[in-house]
Motif scaffolding. Structure first.
Motif, PDB file in Angstrom:
ATOM      1  N   ASN A 101       0.746  -1.406  -0.183  1.00 52.22           N
ATOM      2  CA  ASN A 101       0.016  -0.077  -0.119  1.00 52.22           C
ATOM      3  C   ASN A 101       0.888   1.189   0.080  1.00 52.22           C
ATOM      4  O   ASN A 101       0.414   2.137  -0.315  1.00 52.22           O
ATOM      5  CB  ASN A 101      -0.791   0.095   1.409  1.00 52.22           C
ATOM      6  N   THR A 102       2.017   1.384   0.337  1.00 53.50           N
ATOM      7  CA  THR A 102       2.609   2.544   0.623  1.00 53.50           C
ATOM      8  C   THR A 102       4.407   2.418   0.665  1.00 53.50           C
ATOM      9  O   THR A 102       4.824   1.006   0.585  1.00 53.50           O
ATOM     10  CB  THR A 102       2.486   3.234   1.995  1.00 53.50           C
ATOM     11  N   SER A 103       5.177   3.148   0.466  1.00 45.64           N
ATOM     12  CA  SER A 103       6.533   3.220   0.488  1.00 45.64           C
ATOM     13  C   SER A 103       7.245   4.390   1.149  1.00 45.64           C
ATOM     14  O   SER A 103       6.442   5.318   1.107  1.00 45.64           O
ATOM     15  CB  SER A 103       7.231   2.975  -0.960  1.00 45.64           C
ATOM     16  N   ALA A 104       8.289   4.263   1.576  1.00 46.17           N
ATOM     17  CA  ALA A 104       9.228   5.331   2.046  1.00 46.17           C
ATOM     18  C   ALA A 104      10.637   5.260   1.628  1.00 46.17           C
ATOM     19  O   ALA A 104      11.293   3.987   1.522  1.00 46.17           O
ATOM     20  CB  ALA A 104       9.171   5.343   3.515  1.00 46.17           C
ATOM     21  N   GLU A 105      11.431   6.370   1.563  1.00 43.45           N
ATOM     22  CA  GLU A 105      12.700   6.298   0.922  1.00 43.45           C
ATOM     23  C   GLU A 105      13.612   7.245   1.750  1.00 43.45           C
ATOM     24  O   GLU A 105      13.083   8.207   2.276  1.00 43.45           O
ATOM     25  CB  GLU A 105      13.039   6.515  -0.617  1.00 43.45           C
ATOM     26  N   ASN A 106      14.851   6.977   1.839  1.00 44.09           N
ATOM     27  CA  ASN A 106      15.764   7.730   2.506  1.00 44.09           C
ATOM     28  C   ASN A 106      17.138   7.313   1.744  1.00 44.09           C
ATOM     29  O   ASN A 106      17.353   6.327   1.413  1.00 44.09           O
ATOM     30  CB  ASN A 106      15.547   7.463   3.963  1.00 44.09           C
ATOM     31  N   GLU A 107      18.058   8.235   2.116  1.00 47.20           N
ATOM     32  CA  GLU A 107      19.446   8.037   1.693  1.00 47.20           C
ATOM     33  C   GLU A 107      20.502   7.976   2.869  1.00 47.20           C
ATOM     34  O   GLU A 107      20.176   9.072   3.621  1.00 47.20           O
ATOM     35  CB  GLU A 107      19.999   9.076   0.756  1.00 47.20           C
ATOM     36  N   LEU A 108      21.580   7.188   2.995  1.00 47.32           N
ATOM     37  CA  LEU A 108      22.430   7.240   3.895  1.00 47.32           C
ATOM     38  C   LEU A 108      23.754   7.647   3.284  1.00 47.32           C
ATOM     39  O   LEU A 108      24.091   7.496   2.239  1.00 47.32           O
ATOM     40  CB  LEU A 108      22.624   5.648   4.693  1.00 47.32           C
ATOM     41  N   GLU A 109      24.579   8.576   4.198  1.00 46.93           N
ATOM     42  CA  GLU A 109      25.826   9.020   3.487  1.00 46.93           C
ATOM     43  C   GLU A 109      26.861   8.250   4.297  1.00 46.93           C
ATOM     44  O   GLU A 109      26.846   8.035   5.533  1.00 46.93           O
ATOM     45  CB  GLU A 109      26.011  10.535   3.563  1.00 46.93           C
ATOM     46  N   VAL A 110      27.876   7.894   3.501  1.00 44.36           N
ATOM     47  CA  VAL A 110      28.976   6.942   4.150  1.00 44.36           C
ATOM     48  C   VAL A 110      30.347   7.809   3.662  1.00 44.36           C
ATOM     49  O   VAL A 110      30.340   8.089   2.563  1.00 44.36           O
ATOM     50  CB  VAL A 110      28.864   5.410   3.504  1.00 44.36           C
ATOM     51  N   VAL A 111      31.192   7.983   4.619  1.00 41.36           N
ATOM     52  CA  VAL A 111      32.438   8.550   4.331  1.00 41.36           C
ATOM     53  C   VAL A 111      33.297   7.359   4.506  1.00 41.36           C
ATOM     54  O   VAL A 111      33.736   6.849   5.609  1.00 41.36           O
ATOM     55  CB  VAL A 111      32.577   9.841   5.140  1.00 41.36           C
ATOM     56  N   ILE A 112      34.112   7.106   3.312  1.00 36.28           N
ATOM     57  CA  ILE A 112      35.413   6.203   3.447  1.00 36.28           C
ATOM     58  C   ILE A 112      36.503   7.227   3.397  1.00 36.28           C
ATOM     59  O   ILE A 112      36.844   7.840   2.659  1.00 36.28           O
ATOM     60  CB  ILE A 112      35.211   5.381   1.884  1.00 36.28           C
ATOM     61  N   THR A 113      37.282   6.653   4.781  1.00 36.16           N
ATOM     62  CA  THR A 113      38.467   7.357   5.018  1.00 36.16           C
ATOM     63  C   THR A 113      39.626   6.842   4.042  1.00 36.16           C
ATOM     64  O   THR A 113      40.663   7.548   4.240  1.00 36.16           O
ATOM     65  CB  THR A 113      38.665   7.394   6.607  1.00 36.16           C
ATOM     66  N   GLY A 114      39.621   5.514   3.826  1.00 36.14           N
ATOM     67  CA  GLY A 114      40.585   5.025   3.143  1.00 36.14           C
ATOM     68  C   GLY A 114      41.547   4.378   4.096  1.00 36.14           C
ATOM     69  O   GLY A 114      41.642   4.424   5.193  1.00 36.14           O
ATOM     70  N   THR A 115      42.529   3.538   3.337  1.00 34.80           N
ATOM     71  CA  THR A 115      43.716   2.897   4.348  1.00 34.80           C
ATOM     72  C   THR A 115      44.814   3.334   3.809  1.00 34.80           C
ATOM     73  O   THR A 115      45.350   4.011   2.812  1.00 34.80           O
ATOM     74  CB  THR A 115      43.619   1.259   4.095  1.00 34.80           C
ATOM     75  N   TYR A 116      45.962   3.310   4.929  1.00 33.01           N
ATOM     76  CA  TYR A 116      47.140   3.646   4.569  1.00 33.01           C
ATOM     77  C   TYR A 116      48.290   2.544   4.779  1.00 33.01           C
ATOM     78  O   TYR A 116      48.131   1.731   5.558  1.00 33.01           O
ATOM     79  CB  TYR A 116      47.548   4.866   5.721  1.00 33.01           C
ATOM     80  N   SER A 117      49.138   2.382   3.653  1.00 30.84           N
ATOM     81  CA  SER A 117      50.080   1.520   3.530  1.00 30.84           C
ATOM     82  C   SER A 117      51.015   1.845   2.705  1.00 30.84           C
ATOM     83  O   SER A 117      51.107   2.455   1.691  1.00 30.84           O
ATOM     84  CB  SER A 117      49.358   0.015   3.010  1.00 30.84           C
ATOM     85  N   LEU A 118      52.522   1.702   3.075  1.00 30.66           N
ATOM     86  CA  LEU A 118      53.462   2.011   2.311  1.00 30.66           C
ATOM     87  C   LEU A 118      54.639   0.951   2.336  1.00 30.66           C
ATOM     88  O   LEU A 118      54.755   0.154   3.292  1.00 30.66           O
ATOM     89  CB  LEU A 118      54.307   3.089   3.219  1.00 30.66           C
TER      90      LEU A 118
END
Length: 194
Positions: free
Chosen positions: A44-61
């Protein structure tokens, strides 16, 4: 809901239920901000939303050489240039990578450049290490530790350096031996028949 994975939730009228969303990015994802759409619906009905994800990354040398050999030869008192290779094996850029070395006493080691300002993810940079052996170093194997370090990651390698005696000293040794043999021969010739 209740620690179990679900694809459907039954909600009574005027009731609330909490649903946790677990997001697992692939290992090779680049750093940045990503939007994940979420949708809930029934007949009968629906709802939508958006999630925001921040990827900081990985560090390797990773610190190595172009041919991945960690040894070289040098003559006492001479200099040798070793090409080093820095690899950013993480997913985020590394900045201000400082080069340093621990060489045996009375040895000198310098780097060109001494600091790599920026190394993007997946990229490589070449650094030249200038190693000068002590003029009094004895023949044999020595260990020099070289380190590349940024604020987020670092790597160190031990380089085996084989010191050889100068060729001049080898010839001087041969001449001394020949002089001694010649002296003994002369003494036998002069005094041997008396």
């Amino acid at each position: 809901v209740d620690g179990n994975s679900v694809t459907a939730v039954e909600v009574e009228p005027n009731e609330e239920k909490t649903v946790s969303v677990n997001v697992q990015p692939p290992p090779s994802v680049k750093e940045g901000t990503y939007t994940i759409p979420i949708q809930a619906f029934n007949n009968n009905t629906s709802a939508e939303n958006e999630l925001e994800v921040v990827i900081t990354g990985t560090y390797s040398l990773e610190l190595t050489t172009p041919n991945e050999l960690l040894s070289t030869e040098i003559t006492a008192g001479d200099e040798r240039t070793v090409d080093l290779q820095l690899r950013n094996t993480g997913t985020s850029a590394l900045e201000n990578i400082d080069m340093s070395g621990q060489a045996p006493m009375q040895w000198d080691i310098t780097f060109e450049p001494s600091t790599v300002e920026k190394l993007e993810a997946g990229e490589t940079a070449t650094v030249k290490a200038q190693i000068k052996a002590d003029s009094k170093a004895l023949a044999g194997d020595y260990v020099t530790q070289i380190t590349a370090s940024a604020a987020e990651a670092e790597d160190s390698q031990n380089f085996r350096i084989t010191v050889e005696t100068p060729v001049l000293w080898g010839w001087i040794g041969v001449l001394i031996i020949l002089a001694v043999i010649g002296g003994i021969y002369y003494l036998f010739r002069v005094y041997g028949r008396r």
